[in-house]
Scaffold this motif. Structure first.
Motif, PDB file in Angstrom:
ATOM      1  N   VAL A   1       0.864  -1.182   0.000  1.00 38.51           N
ATOM      2  CA  VAL A   1       0.000   0.000   0.000  1.00 38.51           C
ATOM      3  C   VAL A   1       0.895   1.224   0.000  1.00 38.51           C
ATOM      4  O   VAL A   1       1.759   1.369   0.868  1.00 38.51           O
ATOM      5  N   ILE A   2       0.687   2.107  -0.969  1.00 36.76           N
ATOM      6  CA  ILE A   2       1.476   3.335  -1.061  1.00 36.76           C
ATOM      7  C   ILE A   2       0.555   4.524  -0.795  1.00 36.76           C
ATOM      8  O   ILE A   2      -0.509   4.644  -1.405  1.00 36.76           O
ATOM      9  N   GLY A   3       0.979   5.370   0.136  1.00 39.65           N
ATOM     10  CA  GLY A   3       0.207   6.565   0.444  1.00 39.65           C
ATOM     11  C   GLY A   3       0.403   6.989   1.882  1.00 39.65           C
ATOM     12  O   GLY A   3       1.038   6.289   2.676  1.00 39.65           O
TER      13      GLY A   3
ATOM     14  N   VAL B   1      -7.799   2.042   2.844  1.00 43.22           N
ATOM     15  CA  VAL B   1      -7.199   0.780   2.407  1.00 43.22           C
ATOM     16  C   VAL B   1      -6.494   0.094   3.573  1.00 43.22           C
ATOM     17  O   VAL B   1      -6.660  -1.112   3.798  1.00 43.22           O
ATOM     18  N   LEU B   2      -5.712   0.854   4.328  1.00 43.57           N
ATOM     19  CA  LEU B   2      -5.006   0.288   5.468  1.00 43.57           C
ATOM     20  C   LEU B   2      -5.987  -0.266   6.501  1.00 43.57           C
ATOM     21  O   LEU B   2      -5.783  -1.360   7.041  1.00 43.57           O
ATOM     22  N   TRP B   3      -7.037   0.476   6.754  1.00 42.92           N
ATOM     23  CA  TRP B   3      -8.036   0.037   7.723  1.00 42.92           C
ATOM     24  C   TRP B   3      -8.722  -1.238   7.237  1.00 42.92           C
ATOM     25  O   TRP B   3      -8.918  -2.179   8.010  1.00 42.92           O
ATOM     26  N   MET B   4      -9.079  -1.294   5.964  1.00 41.22           N
ATOM     27  CA  MET B   4      -9.705  -2.497   5.425  1.00 41.22           C
ATOM     28  C   MET B   4      -8.788  -3.699   5.611  1.00 41.22           C
ATOM     29  O   MET B   4      -9.234  -4.776   6.043  1.00 41.22           O
TER      30      MET B   4
ATOM     31  N   PRO C   1      -4.559   6.486  -2.726  1.00 40.37           N
ATOM     32  CA  PRO C   1      -3.678   5.353  -2.469  1.00 40.37           C
ATOM     33  C   PRO C   1      -3.432   4.506  -3.719  1.00 40.37           C
ATOM     34  O   PRO C   1      -4.166   4.589  -4.700  1.00 40.37           O
ATOM     35  N   VAL C   2      -2.389   3.683  -3.604  1.00 41.99           N
ATOM     36  CA  VAL C   2      -2.082   2.677  -4.604  1.00 41.99           C
ATOM     37  C   VAL C   2      -1.958   1.352  -3.865  1.00 41.99           C
ATOM     38  O   VAL C   2      -1.341   1.293  -2.805  1.00 41.99           O
ATOM     39  N   LEU C   3      -2.562   0.315  -4.412  1.00 44.39           N
ATOM     40  CA  LEU C   3      -2.403  -1.042  -3.894  1.00 44.39           C
ATOM     41  C   LEU C   3      -1.724  -1.858  -4.982  1.00 44.39           C
ATOM     42  O   LEU C   3      -2.164  -1.830  -6.137  1.00 44.39           O
TER      43      LEU C   3
END
Length: 196
Positions: free
Chosen positions: A4-6, A15-18, A48-50
């Motif tokens: 994860v980038i951001g 995204v991080l929380w998910m 974000p980027v995944l």
């Protein structure tokens, strides 16, 4: 493993929380919009980027819905009435909360000074207050937006609530104030918030 980038103080938090809610391992690369780390994988420069298996995914909502679908959690199955209701809530939140907050943020921070509109904060505040009332009427008995099950829209709404407060907007609906207290108390949320 996911990458994860951001930065946390962005939609990257969603995204991080998910991933924390799902209990999935990931590597977090702290980088801001349009930084070299981001533009190398996303020419738009947006976060974000995944990254998964060399494939780059962008847009926080697309990413978190993909993760929920892939891992079979925090979502209703595609093709069901509940999924249609969930998707409707997601679109409502993106239209009425996320979009309004992004307009305000652009005028506060990102647009050239000569293009910023001073009265935009009042306009967005009015819109957010109206949207809160509509959402409070749509919310059931809870504790989550869709009742007993936490879903993708809960992550979006909670992120938008924090964004609104940090931008100086009020949470005017008592039901939403209590909801945000509950969501901010979730262990996965707390873990995601301390990653930077």
């Amino acid at each position: 493993m996911y990458q994860v980038i951001g930065k946390i103080r962005s939609r990257t938090l969603r995204v991080l929380w998910m991933l924390e809610e799902l209990g999935q391992p990931y590597e977090h690369i702290i980088a801001g919009s349009h930084s070299e780390a981001v533009t190398e994988v996303n020419p738009e420069g947006k976060i974000p980027v995944l990254i998964e298996d060399g494939v780059t995914l962008t847009d926080s909502t697309a990413i978190i819905q993909y993760l929920a679908d892939k891992h079979g959690a925090l979502t209703h199955p595609a093709g069901t009435i509940n999924r249609a209701i969930q998707d409707g809530l997601t679109q409502f939140l993106l239209d009425e909360f996320d979009a309004a907050l992004w307009v305000a943020t652009r005028h506060m921070l990102y647009l050239p000074k000569e293009l910023r509109q001073e009265g935009i904060h009042d306009t967005v505040g009015w819109e957010l207050a109206r949207s809160q009332k509509v959402l409070a009427e749509r919310m059931g008995d809870g504790p989550f937006l869709m009742g007993e099950d936490m879903t993708v829209p809960d992550i979006i709404l909670t992120h938008c609530g924090g964004w609104a407060l940090s931008a100086g907007f009020k949470i005017s609906e008592p039901q939403l104030k209590e909801y945000f207290r509950m969501m901010h108390g979730r262990p996965a949320y707390k873990r995601a918030m301390v990653l930077e």
